[in-house]
Design a protein around this motif. Structure first.
Motif, PDB file in Angstrom:
ATOM      1  N   SER A   1     -45.408  14.069 -73.981  1.00  0.00           N
ATOM      2  CA  SER A   1     -45.109  13.569 -72.639  1.00  0.00           C
ATOM      3  C   SER A   1     -45.099  14.713 -71.620  1.00  0.00           C
ATOM      4  N   LYS A   2     -44.546  15.864 -71.989  1.00  0.00           N
ATOM      5  CA  LYS A   2     -44.513  17.027 -71.093  1.00  0.00           C
ATOM      6  C   LYS A   2     -45.922  17.578 -70.875  1.00  0.00           C
ATOM      7  N   CYS A   3     -46.691  17.676 -71.948  1.00  0.00           N
ATOM      8  CA  CYS A   3     -48.067  18.179 -71.837  1.00  0.00           C
ATOM      9  C   CYS A   3     -48.915  17.266 -70.957  1.00  0.00           C
ATOM     10  N   CYS A   4     -48.751  15.964 -71.101  1.00  0.00           N
ATOM     11  CA  CYS A   4     -49.529  15.011 -70.298  1.00  0.00           C
ATOM     12  C   CYS A   4     -49.215  15.164 -68.807  1.00  0.00           C
ATOM     13  N   GLU A   5     -47.940  15.358 -68.487  1.00  0.00           N
ATOM     14  CA  GLU A   5     -47.556  15.567 -67.089  1.00  0.00           C
ATOM     15  C   GLU A   5     -48.222  16.826 -66.532  1.00  0.00           C
ATOM     16  N   GLU A   6     -48.186  17.911 -67.296  1.00  0.00           N
ATOM     17  CA  GLU A   6     -48.771  19.170 -66.836  1.00  0.00           C
ATOM     18  C   GLU A   6     -50.276  19.049 -66.661  1.00  0.00           C
ATOM     19  N   ILE A   7     -50.946  18.374 -67.579  1.00  0.00           N
ATOM     20  CA  ILE A   7     -52.400  18.196 -67.471  1.00  0.00           C
ATOM     21  C   ILE A   7     -52.742  17.344 -66.256  1.00  0.00           C
TER      22      ILE A   7
END
Length: 73
Positions: free
Chosen positions: A34-40
């Protein structure tokens, strides 16, 4: 990196190789999806104004535009 012929290795050698790989993987830093998706998503949206795939290429700067039509008689 050298090529390893796994088919000719003993079971003990295969097990040692697997343990070595698992030790490497355990040390990897993990991050929540979820954190990686937000950053991407933020990264993609920050560059969307200059992205020719999103915005398109102006006709005068497009090197691939058709120079003329083809007429078959």
């Amino acid at each position: 990196m050298p090529v390893i012929d796994v088919e000719n290795m003993t079971d003990l050698d295969k097990a040692k190789m697997e343990v070595t790989q698992l030790k490497v993987e355990v040390k990897l830093e993990r991050a929540k999806v979820s954190k990686c998706c937000e950053e991407i998503t933020e990264y993609i949206q920050s560059g969307a104004d200059e992205d020719p795939l999103v915005k398109g290429i102006p006709e005068e700067k497009n090197p691939f535009k058709e120079k003329g039509g083809c007429v078959i008689c």
